[in-house]
Design an enzyme around this catalytic site. Structure first.
Site, mmCIF file in Angstrom:
data_model
loop_
_atom_site.group_PDB
_atom_site.id
_atom_site.type_symbol
_atom_site.label_atom_id
_atom_site.label_comp_id
_atom_site.label_asym_id
_atom_site.label_seq_id
_atom_site.Cartn_x
_atom_site.Cartn_y
_atom_site.Cartn_z
ATOM 1 N N GLU A 24 -0.822 12.669 6.263
ATOM 2 C CA GLU A 24 0.459 12.267 5.693
ATOM 3 C C GLU A 24 0.905 13.265 4.630
ATOM 4 O O GLU A 24 0.107 13.743 3.821
ATOM 5 C CB GLU A 24 0.352 10.876 5.051
ATOM 6 C CG GLU A 24 1.676 10.424 4.402
ATOM 7 C CD GLU A 24 1.566 9.112 3.668
ATOM 8 O OE1 GLU A 24 1.475 8.076 4.356
ATOM 9 O OE2 GLU A 24 1.561 9.116 2.422
ATOM 10 N N PRO A 28 9.038 17.627 -0.340
ATOM 11 C CA PRO A 28 9.089 18.257 -1.664
ATOM 12 C C PRO A 28 10.494 18.190 -2.264
ATOM 13 O O PRO A 28 11.480 17.939 -1.569
ATOM 14 C CB PRO A 28 8.690 19.713 -1.370
ATOM 15 C CG PRO A 28 7.996 19.662 -0.051
ATOM 16 C CD PRO A 28 8.682 18.580 0.718
ATOM 17 N N THR A 76 6.825 10.964 4.642
ATOM 18 C CA THR A 76 7.308 9.782 3.942
ATOM 19 C C THR A 76 8.816 9.838 3.720
ATOM 20 O O THR A 76 9.472 10.849 3.948
ATOM 21 C CB THR A 76 6.588 9.587 2.598
ATOM 22 O OG1 THR A 76 6.949 10.651 1.708
ATOM 23 C CG2 THR A 76 5.079 9.561 2.798
ATOM 24 N N HIS A 105 8.529 7.997 8.352
ATOM 25 C CA HIS A 105 8.600 6.770 7.576
ATOM 26 C C HIS A 105 10.058 6.330 7.424
ATOM 27 O O HIS A 105 10.979 7.154 7.341
ATOM 28 C CB HIS A 105 8.014 6.987 6.179
ATOM 29 C CG HIS A 105 6.526 7.091 6.156
ATOM 30 N ND1 HIS A 105 5.754 6.590 5.141
ATOM 31 C CD2 HIS A 105 5.651 7.651 7.044
ATOM 32 C CE1 HIS A 105 4.473 6.823 5.383
ATOM 33 N NE2 HIS A 105 4.393 7.474 6.537
ATOM 34 N N ARG A 135 8.493 -1.849 3.895
ATOM 35 C CA ARG A 135 9.422 -2.394 2.906
ATOM 36 C C ARG A 135 9.765 -1.329 1.885
ATOM 37 O O ARG A 135 10.911 -1.149 1.512
ATOM 38 C CB ARG A 135 8.806 -3.617 2.197
ATOM 39 C CG ARG A 135 9.793 -4.328 1.271
ATOM 40 C CD ARG A 135 9.097 -5.200 0.257
ATOM 41 N NE ARG A 135 8.434 -4.417 -0.786
ATOM 42 C CZ ARG A 135 7.874 -4.938 -1.867
ATOM 43 N NH1 ARG A 135 7.867 -6.254 -2.030
ATOM 44 N NH2 ARG A 135 7.294 -4.159 -2.765
ATOM 45 N N ASP A 137 8.486 0.799 -1.934
ATOM 46 C CA ASP A 137 8.254 0.436 -3.329
ATOM 47 C C ASP A 137 9.582 0.245 -4.054
ATOM 48 O O ASP A 137 10.622 0.728 -3.596
ATOM 49 C CB ASP A 137 7.448 1.540 -4.023
ATOM 50 C CG ASP A 137 6.056 1.710 -3.425
ATOM 51 O OD1 ASP A 137 5.464 0.681 -3.035
ATOM 52 O OD2 ASP A 137 5.580 2.853 -3.352
ATOM 53 N N TYR A 177 -3.235 -4.127 4.534
ATOM 54 C CA TYR A 177 -3.813 -4.123 3.188
ATOM 55 C C TYR A 177 -5.182 -4.819 3.206
ATOM 56 O O TYR A 177 -5.266 -6.040 3.077
ATOM 57 C CB TYR A 177 -2.862 -4.822 2.214
ATOM 58 C CG TYR A 177 -1.536 -4.111 2.103
ATOM 59 C CD1 TYR A 177 -1.346 -3.103 1.167
ATOM 60 C CD2 TYR A 177 -0.495 -4.422 2.965
ATOM 61 C CE1 TYR A 177 -0.135 -2.424 1.081
ATOM 62 C CE2 TYR A 177 0.725 -3.753 2.890
ATOM 63 C CZ TYR A 177 0.884 -2.755 1.945
ATOM 64 O OH TYR A 177 2.084 -2.078 1.878
ATOM 65 N N HIS A 181 -2.220 -7.242 -0.501
ATOM 66 C CA HIS A 181 -1.175 -6.453 -1.153
ATOM 67 C C HIS A 181 -1.372 -6.508 -2.662
ATOM 68 O O HIS A 181 -1.744 -7.546 -3.223
ATOM 69 C CB HIS A 181 0.209 -6.988 -0.775
ATOM 70 C CG HIS A 181 1.326 -6.074 -1.153
ATOM 71 N ND1 HIS A 181 1.825 -6.007 -2.443
ATOM 72 C CD2 HIS A 181 2.039 -5.177 -0.426
ATOM 73 C CE1 HIS A 181 2.798 -5.130 -2.486
ATOM 74 N NE2 HIS A 181 2.944 -4.598 -1.269
ATOM 75 N N PRO A 196 -17.429 -16.068 -0.654
ATOM 76 C CA PRO A 196 -18.044 -14.834 -0.123
ATOM 77 C C PRO A 196 -17.022 -13.800 0.333
ATOM 78 O O PRO A 196 -17.193 -12.595 0.091
ATOM 79 C CB PRO A 196 -18.897 -15.350 1.039
ATOM 80 C CG PRO A 196 -19.253 -16.739 0.643
ATOM 81 C CD PRO A 196 -18.044 -17.281 -0.062
#
Length: 349
Positions: A24, A28, A76, A105, A135, A137, A177, A181, A196
């Site tokens: 990934e 830039p 991304t 992405h 979704r 950030d 995740y 999450h 456990p």
């Protein structure tokens, strides 16, 4: 030639009992940065020319197969499409100039339906057949995520929309995740006894123990299952530093009938500060020994790199032993640690 769906390539690998690697990158901010990244991606292609498949009982865990470079490379997407044109352009260049499959992405953050349509149509016109539906950030400076008016509320909405509009044209990847999450990994109240399964994914932080409760983890799994049922083909996990957590997560998925490939995300540690920030933000579970070694290395870049490579090699071997179909590296647009890990595994040309 690029233009294939990643899921088809992965299924072919699995049928041949082969593993694979993938990477990934992120767009830039400057033209010089773009030039440097493309040169770096080209080096990834030419330096990672050995594919391998796992064989229990081998000294290193790997035997060698055909010469192949990374199966695909992610790019991304900036919040709200802030890098949309560049993300698409870099994916096109990876396909056409370098000859590797790109996995683009696409997030919901600050994205209304029109922006999503433009991105998907641009990808299709460019013969890009792979989308990572997320979704996203919260935008910089905003603590909590909120949906844009006229946009999508979550990755599930995005998966549904892509399938409704484009059928099976795209391979859709979603996130998973293993620890839960980060929004649901909460501090354990004093006196509470963990189950456990909670003990297996809890996180020790400076101010106490944190965990995604069994109840919340069940809801997380419900949501992941819904994304798969809506048409997602592939899961790439949040960065993992503990192979047992990955193995338990895969077992939980399989118990629910989630049978798509699940790739572990491997963060290539670059420096002490970055490691501390990322693991704190994501509330990641990691071995105490790893943090002790990174802290001891401090600002010594060579020492940190040595720790990162040694740990990365062992983690990759453990993930392969746990049944990971491939290894997905979060490179942070750098190469020394990633290629160092691959070289330690004898996967670098």
């Amino acid at each position: 030639m690029p233009g294939n769906k990643i899921i088809d390539l992965i299924i072919k690998k699995q049928n041949e009992n082969d593993s694979f690697i993938s990477f990934e990158f992120f767009p830039p901010k400057t033209d010089d940065g773009v030039k440097s990244l493309m040169e770096r991606i080209e080096r990834y292609k030419h330096q990672v020319q050995v594919d391998a498949y796992f064989r229990p009982g081998c000294e290193r865990g790997f035997e060698f197969a055909a010469r192949v470079y990374g199966l695909f490379m992610d790019m991304t997407w900036g919040a709200g499409g802030s890098t949309s044109d560049l993300t698409l352009d870099l994916c096109v260049r990876m396909n056409n100039e370098i000859g590797v499959e790109s996995n683009m992405h696409l997030t919901c953050t600050n994205m209304d339906k029109e922006k999503v349509d433009i991105a998907l149509e641009g990808a299709k016109k460019a013969n890009i057949r792979n989308i990572v539906a997320l979704r996203g950030d919260p935008p910089h400076g905003q603590e909590k995520w909120s949906a844009t008016e006229g946009g999508f509320t979550c990755a599930l909405d995005l998966v549904k929309y892509i399938r409704e509009q484009y059928g099976d044209y795209f391979c859709i990847t979603v996130s998973g995740y293993p620890e839960g999450h980060c929004d649901k990994i909460l501090k354990v109240e004093e006196g509470r006894t963990l189950t456990p399964s909670e003990l297996g994914r809890c996180v020790n932080m400076e101010d106490g123990v944190y965990v995604c409760s069994d109840e919340d983890f069940g809801k997380e799994m419900d949501y992941l299952e819904a994304k798969i049922q809506a048409g997602a083909d592939l899961i790439i996990t949040q960065m993992v530093f503990d192979a047992q957590v990955y193995e338990s997560f895969v077992a939980a998925c399989r118990a629910r009938g989630i049978n798509v490939p699940i790739l572990p995300g491997i963060m290539c540690i670059q420096n002490q500060g970055g490691f501390n920030r990322m693991t704190t933000f994501c509330k990641s579970r990691f071995p105490k020994e790893l943090k002790d070694k990174i802290d001891a290395a401090g600002n010594d870049k060579d020492a940190v790199r040595e720790v990162a490579i040694d740990f990365g090699k062992k983690l990759c071997q453990d993930l392969q032993a746990a049944g990971a179909p491939g290894l997905h590296f979060y490179t942070l647009n750098l190469e020394k640690v990633t290629l160092g890990i691959l070289e330690a595994l004898d996967l670098k040309k």
